[in-house]
Design a protein around this motif. Structure first.
Motif, PDB file in Angstrom:
ATOM      1  N   LYS A   5      37.460  21.618  36.380  1.00 44.60           N
ATOM      2  CA  LYS A   5      36.001  21.720  36.298  1.00 44.60           C
ATOM      3  C   LYS A   5      36.128  23.206  36.596  1.00 44.60           C
ATOM      4  CE  LYS A   5      36.665  17.276  38.204  1.00 44.60           C
ATOM      5  NZ  LYS A   5      37.475  17.044  38.156  1.00 44.60           N
ATOM      6  N   THR A   6      34.520  23.249  36.225  1.00 46.52           N
ATOM      7  CA  THR A   6      34.159  25.744  36.788  1.00 46.52           C
ATOM      8  C   THR A   6      33.534  24.685  38.816  1.00 46.52           C
ATOM      9  OG1 THR A   6      32.545  25.105  34.781  1.00 46.52           O
ATOM     10  CG2 THR A   6      31.118  26.672  36.453  1.00 46.52           C
ATOM     11  N   PHE A   7      34.408  26.376  38.561  1.00 45.90           N
ATOM     12  CA  PHE A   7      33.665  26.430  40.740  1.00 45.90           C
ATOM     13  C   PHE A   7      32.174  25.775  41.034  1.00 45.90           C
ATOM     14  CE2 PHE A   7      33.587  28.613  44.016  1.00 45.90           C
ATOM     15  CZ  PHE A   7      33.808  28.158  45.268  1.00 45.90           C
ATOM     16  N   ILE A 331      46.577  25.577  50.436  1.00 45.16           N
ATOM     17  CA  ILE A 331      46.426  25.982  49.261  1.00 45.16           C
ATOM     18  C   ILE A 331      46.142  27.613  48.972  1.00 45.16           C
ATOM     19  CG2 ILE A 331      44.501  26.034  47.249  1.00 45.16           C
ATOM     20  CD1 ILE A 331      44.088  23.473  48.193  1.00 45.16           C
ATOM     21  N   ALA A 332      45.888  27.929  49.800  1.00 41.52           N
ATOM     22  CA  ALA A 332      45.907  29.245  49.810  1.00 41.52           C
ATOM     23  C   ALA A 332      47.325  30.112  49.990  1.00 41.52           C
ATOM     24  CB  ALA A 332      44.789  29.927  51.181  1.00 41.52           C
ATOM     25  N   ALA A 333      48.269  29.649  50.828  1.00 39.60           N
ATOM     26  CA  ALA A 333      49.748  30.292  50.846  1.00 39.60           C
ATOM     27  C   ALA A 333      50.560  29.747  49.455  1.00 39.60           C
ATOM     28  CB  ALA A 333      50.055  29.343  52.539  1.00 39.60           C
ATOM     29  N   MET A 334      50.359  27.778  49.080  1.00 37.06           N
ATOM     30  CA  MET A 334      50.987  28.442  47.555  1.00 37.06           C
ATOM     31  C   MET A 334      50.180  29.010  47.429  1.00 37.06           C
ATOM     32  SD  MET A 334      53.499  24.992  48.127  1.00 37.06           S
ATOM     33  CE  MET A 334      52.868  23.886  47.061  1.00 37.06           C
ATOM     34  N   ALA A 348      40.277  24.811  42.055  1.00 31.36           N
ATOM     35  CA  ALA A 348      38.366  25.434  42.507  1.00 31.36           C
ATOM     36  C   ALA A 348      38.706  27.054  43.956  1.00 31.36           C
ATOM     37  CB  ALA A 348      37.081  24.607  42.949  1.00 31.36           C
ATOM     38  N   GLN A 349      39.219  26.660  44.636  1.00 29.91           N
ATOM     39  CA  GLN A 349      40.030  27.606  45.686  1.00 29.91           C
ATOM     40  C   GLN A 349      39.730  28.993  45.220  1.00 29.91           C
ATOM     41  OE1 GLN A 349      40.838  26.129  49.932  1.00 29.91           O
ATOM     42  NE2 GLN A 349      42.238  27.947  49.871  1.00 29.91           N
ATOM     43  N   LEU A 350      41.186  28.558  44.349  1.00 30.14           N
ATOM     44  CA  LEU A 350      42.052  29.503  44.258  1.00 30.14           C
ATOM     45  C   LEU A 350      41.581  30.325  43.128  1.00 30.14           C
ATOM     46  CD1 LEU A 350      45.745  28.084  43.332  1.00 30.14           C
ATOM     47  CD2 LEU A 350      44.592  29.831  45.421  1.00 30.14           C
TER      48      LEU A 350
END
Length: 420
Positions: A5-7, A331-334, A348-350
């Motif tokens: 999905k678009t962010f 999520i940020a760490a992975m 989306a976060q990445l």
């Protein structure tokens, strides 16, 4: 299937870490390289601190990991959380009871971050045996620089790809080809063609039975040979004579003389980074043959995260999985250590944070938006693969004709599936 999905801001609206069980000591096992090891350990650290659990990492390289997990499962000594290769699910969980059913933890794990198709692909006998870390699929990549040099646009159909072969030979020389394809690449290319032509995947994922006739498979093999005869693909013997060289290490690829490949979308940087300066590689999605009934996409979870059916700490393990795959700190760490994440909120976060690049998203979108029937994990069975690839090699060297090759493949694959 919903695709990447678009962010949008709404995609990043996650809940806070849910109330946790009492502090537990857990183990998590996986395979990979140094970058994956480092990222996963960092994620376990932050999620453990957030949840109050201690998670012991157990990691290896790819070689021997299947045997290690098989031994542990047989002895009931497996880790609480395991990274499992998707084709191993029917081996370790034939009836769906080899791993915990993650739907039992739907109040802890935000399963809405995966599509129904992704969850179904990781289920056995109705039990959700794993959460896809990422989904990978085969698409075409082309060297735009070389196609420009030949005066051609990037192909959008199989007909255009076939027409490019003679143009390459005439304008660029006999050692220039629009595509490469031997071994597994040839096998999956033929499977894409026949899936498009018949509307059916090779092996029925529900019955584990072959769905193609000898004539249908032969037609796909004949089309592959037509690509060789038409100077689209360098012949198997000529390519093999260069040695067992991976595509990204092949000088013909890095120089742009081989201008295309049918590869996993997740390999983009692996195959694009070695290209000579000035070369531009672009993802081109799936090319349809005339009369295609679907896109023929070969799409699968590249790996899944499972919870041990024997773990005394399944609730705590579910909390950790939810943190790793749907919570901002995990999520940020992975990061993208396992490719573009299947979890919508993670992807989306990445993308927003620069953890993945737009071209990775573009390639993933091509995979996820393409249509085709589901594939069976038994497509990846070693005996099934060997039966196809070994026979295709005999065909390529002229030891079998396409009738004999298609008959031999069906015989060997049916034998391999008898006890599945």
């Amino acid at each position: 299937m919903t695709y990447f999905k678009t962010f949008i801001a709404a995609a990043l609206a996650t809940t806070t870490v849910a109330g946790t069980a009492y502090a537990e000591e857990l183990r998590m096992s996986w395979w990979g390289g140094d970058s994956r090891h480092e990222a996963t350990q960092a994620a376990l650290q932050v999620c453990g601190e957030a949840l109050g659990h201690t998670i012991k990492p157990e990691f290896t390289g790819w070689s021997g990991h299947f045997e290690k997990v098989a031994t542990q499962l047989a002895g009931g000594t497996e880790a609480d959380i395991m990274q499992i290769n998707w084709p191993w699910l029917p081996i370790f969980s034939e009836n769906g009871d080899g791993f915990a059913d993650l739907r039992d933890f739907s109040d802890t794990i935000d399963l809405s971050q995966w599509s129904d198709e992704e969850l179904d692909a990781s289920s056995r006998n109705g039990a959700l045996n794993g959460l896809p870390a990422s989904v990978s699929g085969r698409i075409f990549f082309f060297n735009k620089t070389t196609f420009d040099k030949a005066g051609l646009a990037i192909p959008t159909t199989f007909e255009e790809l076939m027409a490019a072969g003679p143009v390459f030979a005439e304008k660029l020389g006999d050692n220039y080809y629009p595509l490469e394809g031997i071994g597994l690449d040839a096998s999956l290319l033929i499977q894409m063609i026949v899936t498009q032509q018949t509307g059916r995947s090779f092996i029925n994922p529900e019955t584990n039975a072959v769905q193609w006739s000898q004539d249908e498979l032969q037609a796909g093999i004949d089309m592959y040979q037509a690509m060789v005869d038409n100077h689209v693909i360098k012949g198997w013997p000529e390519r093999a004579a260069q040695g067992n060289i991976a595509l990204h290490e092949n000088a013909d690829w890095t120089s742009g003389q081989i201008a295309g490949s049918y590869q996993w979308d997740t390999t983009f940087f692996k195959i694009s980074d070695p290209l000579a300066e000035g070369q531009e590689l672009v993802p081109a999605g799936l090319l349809r043959v005339a009369g295609a009934q679907n896109d023929g996409v070969y799409r699968k979870p590249s790996m899944v995260f499972s919870i041990s059916a024997n773990s005394p700490n399944q609730q705590a393990a579910a909390e950790v999985l939810n943190c790793l795959l749907t919570q901002p700190e995990g999520i940020a760490a992975m990061g993208s250590a396992r490719g573009v994440p299947s979890s919508d909120v993670a992807a989306a976060q990445l993308l927003a944070d620069g953890g993945i690049q737009q071209i990775q998203v573009d390639a993933q979108n091509m995979v996820m938006s393409a249509n085709a029937p589901a594939i069976s994990p038994f497509n990846e069975d070693p005996d099934v693969r060997a039966g196809i690839e070994d026979t295709l090699e005999l065909f390529a060297y002229g030891e079998l004709d396409s009738t004999e090759a298609s008959e031999e493949i069906l015989m060997l694959v049916n034998e391999a599936l008898e006890d599945k």
